[in-house]
Every structure is written in structure tokens, then in C-alpha cells.
Design a protein around this motif. Structure first.
Motif, PDB file in Angstrom:
ATOM      1  N   GLU A   1      -6.353   3.993  -6.303  1.00  0.00           N
ATOM      2  CA  GLU A   1      -5.126   3.209  -6.267  1.00  0.00           C
ATOM      3  C   GLU A   1      -4.992   2.512  -4.915  1.00  0.00           C
ATOM      4  N   GLN A   2      -4.715   1.202  -4.967  1.00  0.00           N
ATOM      5  CA  GLN A   2      -4.653   0.410  -3.740  1.00  0.00           C
ATOM      6  C   GLN A   2      -3.271  -0.160  -3.465  1.00  0.00           C
ATOM      7  N   SER A   3      -2.635  -0.741  -4.469  1.00  0.00           N
ATOM      8  CA  SER A   3      -1.371  -1.457  -4.254  1.00  0.00           C
ATOM      9  C   SER A   3      -0.354  -1.065  -5.300  1.00  0.00           C
ATOM     10  N   PHE A   4       0.927  -1.215  -4.899  1.00  0.00           N
ATOM     11  CA  PHE A   4       2.018  -0.707  -5.718  1.00  0.00           C
ATOM     12  C   PHE A   4       3.205  -1.668  -5.704  1.00  0.00           C
TER      13      PHE A   4
ATOM     14  N   GLU B   1       9.299   5.092   1.492  1.00  0.00           N
ATOM     15  CA  GLU B   1       9.400   6.412   0.867  1.00  0.00           C
ATOM     16  C   GLU B   1      10.054   6.275  -0.497  1.00  0.00           C
TER      17      GLU B   1
ATOM     18  N   CYS C   1       1.330   1.720  -9.821  1.00  0.00           N
ATOM     19  CA  CYS C   1       0.102   1.165  -9.262  1.00  0.00           C
ATOM     20  C   CYS C   1      -0.193  -0.167  -9.953  1.00  0.00           C
TER      21      CYS C   1
ATOM     22  N   SER D   1       0.844  -1.188   0.000  1.00  0.00           N
ATOM     23  CA  SER D   1       0.000   0.000   0.000  1.00  0.00           C
ATOM     24  C   SER D   1       0.885   1.245   0.000  1.00  0.00           C
ATOM     25  N   HIS D   2       0.253   2.414  -0.128  1.00  0.00           N
ATOM     26  CA  HIS D   2       1.001   3.677  -0.008  1.00  0.00           C
ATOM     27  C   HIS D   2       1.770   3.714   1.308  1.00  0.00           C
ATOM     28  N   ARG D   3       1.120   3.227   2.367  1.00  0.00           N
ATOM     29  CA  ARG D   3       1.702   3.310   3.707  1.00  0.00           C
ATOM     30  C   ARG D   3       2.872   2.359   3.892  1.00  0.00           C
TER      31      ARG D   3
END
Length: 263
Positions: A35-38, A21, A27, A15-17
């Protein structure tokens, strides 16, 4: 060829979290237009390199629908096998494997049928720290947990009661999974491994639900940010890469690419 069986969320996709960084991300999952996952661009490059020398098998607790939201495995790297629903579903060449479906039902025959779950465990399900519950593929339940309100004694009583009916459970952050004890990632992975000729089996995962799969493999990898490392620390029974998010995934994939193909 190697065999690489890998958990997805917080192991290969983030996830973004949790990705860290990073600015170099793509995505790989949309849900309701968001957008959910990366994955990082480097991860994607390494995975494309790895597919030349390894069978890459996604292994997830997600439902089929949730798995199919991950565009990377639908459009960019399409695996010959995929495992969903914590081992309850195996896909072969894009279709559900009927032989595995039959084996799953046979393996679960001694456990309480899922149709009886809600009535048998009604008292436990009524605890105020359970916010919502979801049935997955007619195979198991996931209950959303209010961590602030969670009473561990009540949860342990629920877990003990589940065990008397041939079920097991995992508390994973804000999610409590209740499932028949034979419904495991490692059982499905063992089945898939028997179908795919390979010289070395490598597995990766972050949670206790992945540990059996990692221990089944010749080599297992788990991240610093994961539940397995948090539980075992320096006594971890699989290889720990002391990195988090995409940094972990990149380091793991680089190590796998450098691994010799013989056990």
C-alpha cells in the motif's frame, strides 16, 4: 460546470505518514503489492459529489505508469482529462492526446534536448549528494538527493547552468527536478481548460511546481503542510487552508462544493 485541476501527492492523495492520524482511509495505490497512497472515506464521498458539478482533472508530475497505479482514477472516478509528467502528457478519454504531444515538442525546441542532458551536465550530476537519477517519459529528469550531504552552493551553480540551456529546476524535499522551462503544469492545464467548457476554474496544489496552475485559476487552494505556504507564509498568493493531510483535502472539497458556479 466548474473545472477542478488538482495535484495528487500531498494534495489529494497521501502516504501513511502524511495523511494524518486517521482510521477512515482507503488505499488508492499499490506498488509491488504494498500500500502506497490513501484517501479518507470522506474525501472519496466529496469527490463523487463534486463530479456531478465539475470536471475533475488530476495534474501530476508522475509518469503515466505511476499515475495509472492510482486505482481510484482508473476504477472509481475516471476523468475525461488527466495531466501527467508535469504537463508533458495529456490524456483525453483514456488516450494520449497527440495534438498536445506535438505542441510540447514545439515548445521545447529552443531548450537543450534531453538526449544531451547527461553529457552537458555531467560535472553537476557527479556531486555526491545526488544518489540516483531517473528520466521521466523522455521529457525531464528527477535526481534523488541526500539532504544531509547537500551543498546549496553547488546546487545553485547547477541551477544557473540549467537556466543557460532553457531548463529550470525545483528542489522538492529529497527530489531535485530538472526540466525544460516550457514544461509546466499550467501550460497543459491551460490547454485542457480550453477544451472543457466551464464557468469557474479552481486549482489545488502543495508545491512550487503547482503555483503557476493555481495562479492561472480563478481560485487556488494550498495546504498548511505544503511548500507554497512554507515559502510565502501569510503573503501566500493563493488561498491557504490551515489544515494538513486528509483534513485539508476534506475542507477544500467542501469549500469547492459550496462555491457558486459563476466567476
Amino acid at each position: 460546470m466548474k473545472l477542478f485541476t488538482t495535484d495528487l501527492d500531498r494534495t489529494l492523495i497521501f502516504s501513511h505518514r502524511t495523511i494524518g492520524e486517521r482510521g477512515d482511509v482507503q488505499c488508492v495505490e499499490l506498488f509491488e503489492g504494498k500500500e502506497q497512497s490513501f484517501m479518507s472515506h470522506t474525501q472519496i464521498k466529496l469527490l463523487h459529489e463534486l463530479k456531478e458539478s465539475a470536471h475533475i482533472v488530476p495534474v501530476t508530475t508522475r509518469s503515466q505508469m505511476q499515475y495509472e497505479r492510482i486505482s481510484f482514477f482508473q476504477q472509481q472516478l475516471i476523468p475525461s482529462y488527466a495531466v501527467m509528467a508535469n504537463g508533458g502528457i495529456v490524456f483525453k478519454d483514456g488516450k494520449r492526446d497527440a495534438q498536445w504531444d506535438s505542441l510540447v515538442q514545439q515548445r521545447m525546441k529552443d531548450a537543450l534536448p534531453i538526449r544531451d542532458f547527461t553529457t552537458r551536465f555531467q560535472t553537476h550530476r557527479a556531486h555526491d549528494f545526488f544518489l540516483r537519477e531517473y528520466e521521466t517519459e523522455g521529457l525531464f529528469y528527477m535526481l534523488a538527493v541526500d539532504e544531509a550531504a547537500l551543498r546549496h552552493d553547488d546546487l545553485r551553480a547547477f541551477q544557473d547552468d540549467l537556466a543557460t540551456e532553457g531548463w529550470t529546476s525545483y528542489l522538492h524535499g529529497r527530489k531535485f527536478y530538472a526540466l525544460p522551462s516550457t514544461l509546466t503544469k499550467e501550460a497543459a492545464v491551460q490547454y485542457v481548460a480550453s477544451e472543457l467548457p466551464h464557468t469557474k476554474h479552481i486549482a489545488a496544489g502543495d508545491s512550487m511546481m503547482d503555483l503557476g496552475m493555481m495562479q492561472l485559476a480563478d481560485v487556488g487552494y494550498t495546504p498548511k503542510h505544503g511548500e507554497v505556504y512554507a515559502h510565502y507564509g501569510d503573503a501566500c498568493p493563493v488561498n491557504v487552508i490551515l489544515k494538513e493531510g486528509a483534513d485539508f483535502a476534506e475542507a477544500m472539497l467542501a469549500q469547492i462544493l459550496a462555491t457558486k458556479t459563476t466567476v
